[in-house]
Design a protein around this motif. Structure first.
Motif, mmCIF file in Angstrom:
data_model
loop_
_atom_site.group_PDB
_atom_site.id
_atom_site.type_symbol
_atom_site.label_atom_id
_atom_site.label_comp_id
_atom_site.label_asym_id
_atom_site.label_seq_id
_atom_site.Cartn_x
_atom_site.Cartn_y
_atom_site.Cartn_z
ATOM 1 N N LEU A 114 88.920 84.641 50.766
ATOM 2 C CA LEU A 114 88.921 83.562 51.755
ATOM 3 C C LEU A 114 88.196 82.418 51.447
ATOM 4 O O LEU A 114 88.527 81.292 51.334
ATOM 5 N N THR A 115 86.892 82.773 50.919
ATOM 6 C CA THR A 115 85.792 81.899 50.600
ATOM 7 C C THR A 115 86.314 80.833 49.447
ATOM 8 O O THR A 115 86.273 79.772 49.400
ATOM 9 N N ARG A 174 96.189 74.626 53.635
ATOM 10 C CA ARG A 174 96.136 75.755 54.262
ATOM 11 C C ARG A 174 97.072 75.271 55.619
ATOM 12 O O ARG A 174 96.756 74.181 56.159
ATOM 13 N N THR A 187 99.406 84.267 52.400
ATOM 14 C CA THR A 187 98.101 84.323 53.189
ATOM 15 C C THR A 187 97.399 85.299 52.387
ATOM 16 O O THR A 187 97.599 85.658 51.058
ATOM 17 N N ILE A 188 96.069 85.247 52.891
ATOM 18 C CA ILE A 188 95.040 85.965 52.070
ATOM 19 C C ILE A 188 95.360 87.472 51.740
ATOM 20 O O ILE A 188 95.127 87.802 50.481
ATOM 21 N N ASN A 189 96.111 88.276 52.794
ATOM 22 C CA ASN A 189 96.533 89.345 52.435
ATOM 23 C C ASN A 189 97.406 89.543 51.351
ATOM 24 O O ASN A 189 97.480 90.360 50.459
ATOM 25 N N ASN A 200 89.431 78.822 50.444
ATOM 26 C CA ASN A 200 88.937 77.658 51.183
ATOM 27 C C ASN A 200 88.092 76.560 50.334
ATOM 28 O O ASN A 200 88.330 75.365 50.338
ATOM 29 N N TYR A 228 87.929 90.710 50.611
ATOM 30 C CA TYR A 228 88.715 89.813 51.562
ATOM 31 C C TYR A 228 87.837 88.573 51.895
ATOM 32 O O TYR A 228 88.466 87.566 51.688
ATOM 33 N N LYS A 229 86.789 88.463 52.155
ATOM 34 C CA LYS A 229 86.076 87.334 52.476
ATOM 35 C C LYS A 229 85.511 86.743 51.219
ATOM 36 O O LYS A 229 85.416 85.365 51.290
#
Length: 137
Positions: A53-54, A67, A35-37, A57, A49-50
């Motif tokens: 995630l960006t 994903r 996961t992102i974490n 993606n 975090y963002k």
């Protein structure tokens, strides 16, 4: 993924991906379906975090990651191909482009780089040439 960048000042996969993209891909290959974490836990220093995630993606849009939802409604990311297959494909693209554009100059640099990096690479180059000639006959 088509190769659209090659940064001479970077190292490793960051030459063909951005620095954070390369770090995320390495984390995904190492962890399997993080996961992102999970990814963030491997990044030092950890970006926001963002941001992670960006960029993850963006790697999905580039066709390097997929994903899928996890049981706890997070997203797990998986590499589309194994690291070795990716490195092989990208290396072939870079080498082909260099030889196509610069011919014998590029070939001479491959030999010089092999000699300077590890002289055993010269033996490997010779073995590969002999194998190629054997297959061409």
């Amino acid at each position: 993924m088509d190769l659209h960048r090659f940064d001479l000042d970077s190292r490793g996969l960051a030459r063909v991906l951005g620095d954070l993209e390369a770090r995320i891909m390495e984390a995904v290959w190492r962890l399997g379906a993080p996961t992102i974490n999970d990814i963030m836990a491997t990044l030092d220093p950890a970006p926001h975090y963002k941001t992670v995630l960006t960029v993850a993606n963006r790697l999905v849009k580039k066709g390097l990651l997929t994903r899928e939802p996890t049981e706890d409604r997070a997203l797990a990311f998986r590499a589309v191909e194994e690291r070795e297959a990716f490195v092989e494909r990208i290396s072939a693209s870079v080498a082909s482009s260099l030889v196509s554009d610069f011919g014998h100059h590029a070939l001479a640099q491959f030999v010089r780089a092999a000699e300077e990096t590890d002289p055993a690479y010269l033996d490997e180059l010779q073995r590969l040439v002999q194998r190629s000639r054997g297959n061409a006959s």
